[in-house]
Design an enzyme around this catalytic site. Structure first.
Site, PDB file in Angstrom:
ATOM      1  N   PRO A 164      14.505  17.054  -2.616  1.00  0.00           N
ATOM      2  CA  PRO A 164      13.995  15.773  -3.110  1.00  0.00           C
ATOM      3  C   PRO A 164      14.678  14.600  -2.386  1.00  0.00           C
ATOM      4  CG  PRO A 164      14.904  17.105  -4.929  1.00  0.00           C
ATOM      5  CD  PRO A 164      15.175  17.839  -3.650  1.00  0.00           C
ATOM      6  N   VAL A 165      13.901  13.563  -2.027  1.00  0.00           N
ATOM      7  CA  VAL A 165      14.492  12.452  -1.258  1.00  0.00           C
ATOM      8  C   VAL A 165      15.275  11.493  -2.156  1.00  0.00           C
ATOM      9  CG1 VAL A 165      12.874  12.449   0.681  1.00  0.00           C
ATOM     10  CG2 VAL A 165      12.359  11.088  -1.343  1.00  0.00           C
ATOM     11  N   GLY A 219      20.533  12.408  -4.064  1.00  0.00           N
ATOM     12  CA  GLY A 219      21.879  12.977  -4.090  1.00  0.00           C
ATOM     13  C   GLY A 219      21.974  14.395  -3.559  1.00  0.00           C
ATOM     14  N   LEU A 220      20.879  14.915  -2.997  1.00  0.00           N
ATOM     15  CA  LEU A 220      20.930  16.287  -2.482  1.00  0.00           C
ATOM     16  C   LEU A 220      20.997  16.322  -0.953  1.00  0.00           C
ATOM     17  CD1 LEU A 220      18.521  18.200  -4.893  1.00  0.00           C
ATOM     18  CD2 LEU A 220      20.981  18.347  -4.804  1.00  0.00           C
ATOM     19  N   GLY A 221      21.195  15.168  -0.365  1.00  0.00           N
ATOM     20  CA  GLY A 221      21.437  15.135   1.083  1.00  0.00           C
ATOM     21  C   GLY A 221      20.206  15.313   1.948  1.00  0.00           C
ATOM     22  N   ALA A 245      20.445  13.640   5.534  1.00  0.00           N
ATOM     23  CA  ALA A 245      21.389  14.312   6.436  1.00  0.00           C
ATOM     24  C   ALA A 245      20.847  15.682   6.847  1.00  0.00           C
ATOM     25  CB  ALA A 245      22.752  14.454   5.769  1.00  0.00           C
ATOM     26  N   ALA A 246      20.160  16.376   5.922  1.00  0.00           N
ATOM     27  CA  ALA A 246      19.633  17.710   6.253  1.00  0.00           C
ATOM     28  C   ALA A 246      18.538  17.600   7.308  1.00  0.00           C
ATOM     29  CB  ALA A 246      19.118  18.403   4.997  1.00  0.00           C
ATOM     30  N   ASP A 282      28.196  14.070   3.406  1.00  0.00           N
ATOM     31  CA  ASP A 282      26.884  14.737   3.433  1.00  0.00           C
ATOM     32  C   ASP A 282      26.673  15.496   4.739  1.00  0.00           C
ATOM     33  OD1 ASP A 282      26.399  13.447   1.059  1.00  0.00           O
ATOM     34  OD2 ASP A 282      24.356  12.856   1.593  1.00  0.00           O
TER      35      ASP A 282
HETATM   36  O1  PMV Z   1      23.913  10.257  -2.923  1.00  0.00           O
HETATM   37  P1  PMV Z   1      24.525  11.187  -1.928  1.00  0.00           P
HETATM   38  O2  PMV Z   1      24.416  12.603  -2.305  1.00  0.00           O
HETATM   39  O3  PMV Z   1      24.146  10.890  -0.519  1.00  0.00           O
HETATM   40  O4  PMV Z   1      26.093  11.018  -2.032  1.00  0.00           O
HETATM   41  C1  PMV Z   1      26.726   9.808  -1.851  1.00  0.00           C
HETATM   42  C2  PMV Z   1      28.179  10.018  -2.031  1.00  0.00           C
HETATM   43  C3  PMV Z   1      28.957   8.728  -2.079  1.00  0.00           C
HETATM   44  O5  PMV Z   1      30.317   9.115  -2.257  1.00  0.00           O
HETATM   45  C4  PMV Z   1      28.530   7.871  -3.243  1.00  0.00           C
HETATM   46  C5  PMV Z   1      28.813   7.943  -0.797  1.00  0.00           C
HETATM   47  C6  PMV Z   1      29.457   8.571   0.411  1.00  0.00           C
HETATM   48  O6  PMV Z   1      29.128   8.123   1.514  1.00  0.00           O
HETATM   49  O7  PMV Z   1      30.306   9.465   0.277  1.00  0.00           O
END
Ligand code: PMV
Length: 308
Positions: free
Chosen positions: A96-97, A100-102, A105-106, A147
């Protein structure tokens, strides 16, 4: 034809504080992944197809700042490819975009690897990670780099900004249920909001980040020694500090409460917050019922994953 995949990821402990050089723990989630397939193209130049975002176009017609265009052009620079041949680049993802699941980056990691293979240059993990981090910086402001690191290496990572990558050992497998609020929340915004608060009261916020760092270190020991039971309270404590930081949301709190009420040992938001996903530590035999409770409480999707 060249193909590459990269997994999703979740942050177990330490999000946000990691931006301020405290440690964080993250693990790959291979059940969701980004996949890239590159074939010769009947169209001249580079053609990009990403059905998930309804994209099917020549690369040159995308905005110069477009995320996919930037990754592809940046990789060509690194590979020394000045005039790319006709290629069809197909990107699919089950991650899912902006949750928080990256996912970003993936997609970057899978694209970088697939392009490297296409041009006969198998890039090292370090090269892939460095490139993916550059792309994260272009799109997310001040990312810690966690990430791209966990996704590139595909291993549990104990991450401290700017330090050599450390993996950690999982003493005893444990099960998590990931619940998606369905609320899209760009990490850049919550990271920016925390930065403003930190700038206004640095001493206060540094203490909060220290507390998160201590929890992360305790969690690492608990994971390595297989004392899973003590991880639950540590997750709860980390979530309370994330609430103090102002990065939780009503939807996240509802899911965290639902997880606890249905028998989870601990629960917290995961990633940037403001929406996106939460995680709950569960006994394996309760995973299905807790996932059901999260869906009843509003989760748009759930993933059960075992960390080992
Ligand atoms: O939302 P995500 O899964 O891309 O995680 C962000 C994590 C933070 O610590 C909030 C930001 C970071 O760059 O580490």
């Amino acid at each position: 034809m060249s193909k590459a995949s990269a997994p999703g990821k979740i942050i177990l402990f330490g999000e946000h504080a990691v931006v301020y050089s405290r440690p964080a723990l993250a693990v790959p989630v291979p059940k969701v992944h980004a996949d890239v397939e590159i074939t010769d193209s009947p169209n001249p130049g580079l053609w990009v197809e990403a059905p998930g975002i309804a994209l099917n176009a020549a690369l040159a017609t995308l905005a110069p700042t477009d995320a996919l265009r930037t990754v592809i052009e940046r990789v060509f620079q690194t590979l020394g490819v000045h005039t790319p041949p006709a290629l069809h680049i197909k990107i699919t993802s089950t991650i899912p975009v902006a949750s928080g699941l990256g996912s970003g980056a993936a997609v970057s990691v899978a694209l970088i690897r697939a392009l490297g293979l296409t041009f006969g240059q198998a890039l090292t993990d370090e090269q892939v990670n460095t490139l993916a981090y550059e792309i994260e910086k272009l799109h997310h402001g001040t990312p810690s780099g966690i990430d791209n690191t966990v996704i590139t290496y595909g291993k549990p990572v104990y991450f401290v900004r700017g330090q050599t990558i450390e993996t950690f050992h999982v003493g005893k497998a444990f099960t998590l249920v990931i619940g998606n609020t369905g609320v899209v929340a760009p990490t850049k915004e919550t990271v920016g909001a925390v930065r403003q608060r930190w700038q206004a009261h640095p001493t206060y916020w540094e203490k909060i980040f220290d507390q998160v760092g201590q929890i992360t270190n305790q969690a690492r020991s608990a994971i390595e020694t297989g004392e899973t039971a003590s991880l639950g309270p540590l997750m709860d404590a980390n979530h309370a500090l994330l609430q103090t930081m102002g990065v939780s949301s009503p939807e996240l709190d509802t899911l965290v409460t639902a997880a606890k009420e249905s028998g989870a040992m601990g629960a917290k938001l995961s990633g940037g917050g403001g929406g996106g996903n939460m995680i709950a530590l569960v006994e394996p035999q309760k995973a299905e019922s807790i996932a059901g409770a999260l869906e009843a409480a509003g989760a748009v999707s759930t993933i059960i994953t075992t960390i080992q």
